[in-house]
Each structure stands twice: as C-alpha cells, then as structure tokens.
Design an enzyme around this catalytic site. Structure first.
Site, short mmCIF file in Angstrom:
data_model
loop_
_atom_site.label_atom_id
_atom_site.label_comp_id
_atom_site.label_asym_id
_atom_site.label_seq_id
_atom_site.Cartn_x
_atom_site.Cartn_y
_atom_site.Cartn_z
N ASP A 123 -1.86 12.84 3.32
CA ASP A 123 -1.88 13.39 4.68
C ASP A 123 -1.00 14.64 4.75
O ASP A 123 -0.93 15.31 5.79
CB ASP A 123 -1.50 12.35 5.75
N GLU A 148 9.91 8.32 -2.03
CA GLU A 148 10.07 9.73 -1.68
C GLU A 148 11.51 10.04 -1.26
O GLU A 148 12.09 9.34 -0.42
CB GLU A 148 9.10 10.09 -0.54
N ASP A 208 -4.74 8.56 1.79
CA ASP A 208 -3.56 8.31 2.61
C ASP A 208 -4.01 7.95 4.03
O ASP A 208 -4.77 8.70 4.65
CB ASP A 208 -2.76 9.61 2.67
N GLU A 266 2.45 3.95 4.72
CA GLU A 266 3.91 4.08 4.74
C GLU A 266 4.56 2.87 5.38
O GLU A 266 4.03 2.30 6.34
CB GLU A 266 4.30 5.34 5.53
N LYS A 279 -3.18 4.43 0.66
CA LYS A 279 -1.72 4.41 0.71
C LYS A 279 -1.30 4.32 2.17
O LYS A 279 -1.92 4.95 3.03
CB LYS A 279 -1.12 5.68 0.08
O1 KIV Z 1 0.81 13.00 1.78
C1 KIV Z 1 1.25 13.14 0.63
O2 KIV Z 1 0.98 14.11 -0.08
C2 KIV Z 1 2.14 12.11 0.14
C3 KIV Z 1 2.89 12.41 -1.12
C4 KIV Z 1 4.03 13.28 -0.79
C5 KIV Z 1 3.30 11.18 -1.81
O3 KIV Z 1 2.29 11.09 0.75
#
Ligand code: KIV
Length: 262
Positions: free
Chosen positions: A43, A180, A82, A113, A111
């Site tokens: 994202d 991160e 994401d 968070e 993914k």
């Molecule tokens: O959105 C993204 O690119 C990420 C990376 C920084 C891991 O979540």
C-alpha cells in the site's frame, strides 16, 4: 514457483528471502525475471506511486488494480497483496471478503498490519485458505497513533510487546512477518523467537529476509528517502536526462529522423 512452503523452508535452510514491492506490469516482470522471491503489492503505492502523504487513502479498488497487473506479469515469485486501511479492521466478514478479492485477481496471500488484536482475523483468513503475512513495528496505517514515522520498540516494554505479538502472529498461522523500523538488536530477538521468517525493512541485518520499496531503492521517488534505504540506482536522474534529450531533439527537428520514419 515460489510457494508459502518455499518461504518457510528458506528460514530453516538459512537462505535469505528477497522481497521488493511492485505496482505495475513492467517492473513486476523485471523483478520476476531477476528471481525476487516475494513481490509485495504494497500500500506504499499510495506514497511512491500516487504521491499521497500516508498510506491511508489508498482504496481496495486501487489495490486490486495494482495486484491484478502485477500478478499478470509474474510466473515465479510469490505475489502478496497488502490489505489497505479499513479493508480488514472493520469486521471478520470485511476481512474475508476483501482478502478473497485479492486472491481472485492473482495474489497468493495477503499482508495486514498489527499484532495481537489481529489474531482472530488472521486465523479466520488462514482457516479459509488465505495465507497471511504479518507486519509489526512501524505499521504505517497507524501513523497518527505513532505521531510520525518513528523508530518503534525502543523501550524494553515496547520491545517485549513486539516479541509477544510476533509469537501470537506465528500461532495464528502467519507464514512470515514484516518487521519495520525497529532496532537491529530487537529484530534479532524477534527472529530468534519464532520459527517463521522475519522480513526486515529498516530492521537491520539479522532478519530472515529483506524488503524495500522499489521506487525508493531505484531512486525514482525523490520526495523523501528514509535512512534505511540504499539507493541501487538513480532512475529519477536517468529519466530526466532522457526526457531532456527528447525535448531538445524535437525542438531542433532531430527527432524523428529517417530511421524512425516510414
Ligand atoms: O506497503 C509496503 O510497501 C510495505 C513494505 C514497506 C513492507 O508494507
């Protein structure tokens, strides 16, 4: 073809996992040809592709578009999408529906968070067959809670919580966890505390793999460069040079010449 099993086994074999972001067909194709293990449709597209200040504005529809065109280019790498802000935090039903939509357009996992509060969501997604990558430390969707893009896990209390969260994400079924912007020593502790791979970004050298935002490492996004980014190219300068040259040739009538005309 890189699978979830491949990624988990790489940690056991002490083989570093290489991950980069991509948001479009031509770059995803290059990354795949080079043999990048995981292509993350991050994202971060909100920042480096769309020029937003945070990742919060990017929508499901926009992320689905990026994921679809990346997946179209990729034959080998594991494509992970994401989940954007508010696509999974609102309810289990929203999380299942939205994660499923990413798989429908070609992602092989998602993914999301967050730590312990995300455990039920992660379990549900995995129960119905959707692999999940976790994300701890500086989670950009919580930027306002953190009051900026600050290093996380500095105090022992914060560090212990990140280690606990990593263990919970592992037991919920995550196949890997992005760490991160945390101290390298903490990333080492997390990496040694769990059997699934950690993928670091601004988390030092001890993680099982590394990820960078493609536009940052290529020098294509020039508004801001985090300290942990190494620039492997200066594509911004290269584009400027090419566009300047084209402009001059058109102005002077040099282009198009005989070779480029019918
Ligand atoms: O959105 C993204 O690119 C990420 C990376 C920084 C891991 O979540």
């Amino acid at each position: 073809m890189v699978t979830i099993e491949t990624i988990i086994s790489m940690k056991k074999k002490h083989e570093k996992i290489v991950c980069l972001t991509a948001y479009d067909y031509p770059t995803a194709k290059i990354l795949d040809e080079v043999g990048i293990d995981i292509i993350l449709v991050g994202d971060s597209a909100a920042n480096v592709f769309a020029g937003e200040k945070t990742t919060l504005p990017i929508t499901m529809e926009e992320m689905l578009y990026h994921t679809k065109i990346v997946a179209r280019a990729v034959e080998h790498a594991l494509v992970i999408a994401d989940m954007p802000f508010l696509s999974y935090q609102t309810s289990l039903a929203d999380a299942v529906y939205n994660a499923g939509r990413f798989l429908k357009v070609g992602a092989r996992g998602v993914k999301l968070e967050g730590g312990t509060p995300m455990v039920d969501t992660i379990k549900r997604l995995i129960d119905i067959g959707i692999p999940v990558m976790g994300h701890l430390g500086l989670t950009p969707q919580s930027i306002h809670k953190f009051s900026g893009y600050k290093l996380q896990g500095k105090t022992e209390e914060e560090a212990s919580r990140i280690i606990e969260d990593a263990k919970f994400l592992q037991s919920a079924g995550c196949f890997s966890i992005v760490l991160e912007k945390i101290p390298a020593a903490l990333a080492k502790r997390v990496t040694e505390s769990i059997s699934i791979p950690t993928i670091g970004i601004g988390a030092g050298p001890h993680c099982d793999g590394q990820v960078l935002v493609l536009h940052d490492m290529l020098g294509l996004f020039e508004d801001f460069t985090p300290k942990f980014v190494k620039k492997y190219a200066r594509l911004g300068d290269e584009i400027r040079r090419a566009v300047q040259c084209y402009k001059e040739e058109v102005k002077k009538g040099i282009y198009p010449d005989k070779e480029h005309s019918f």
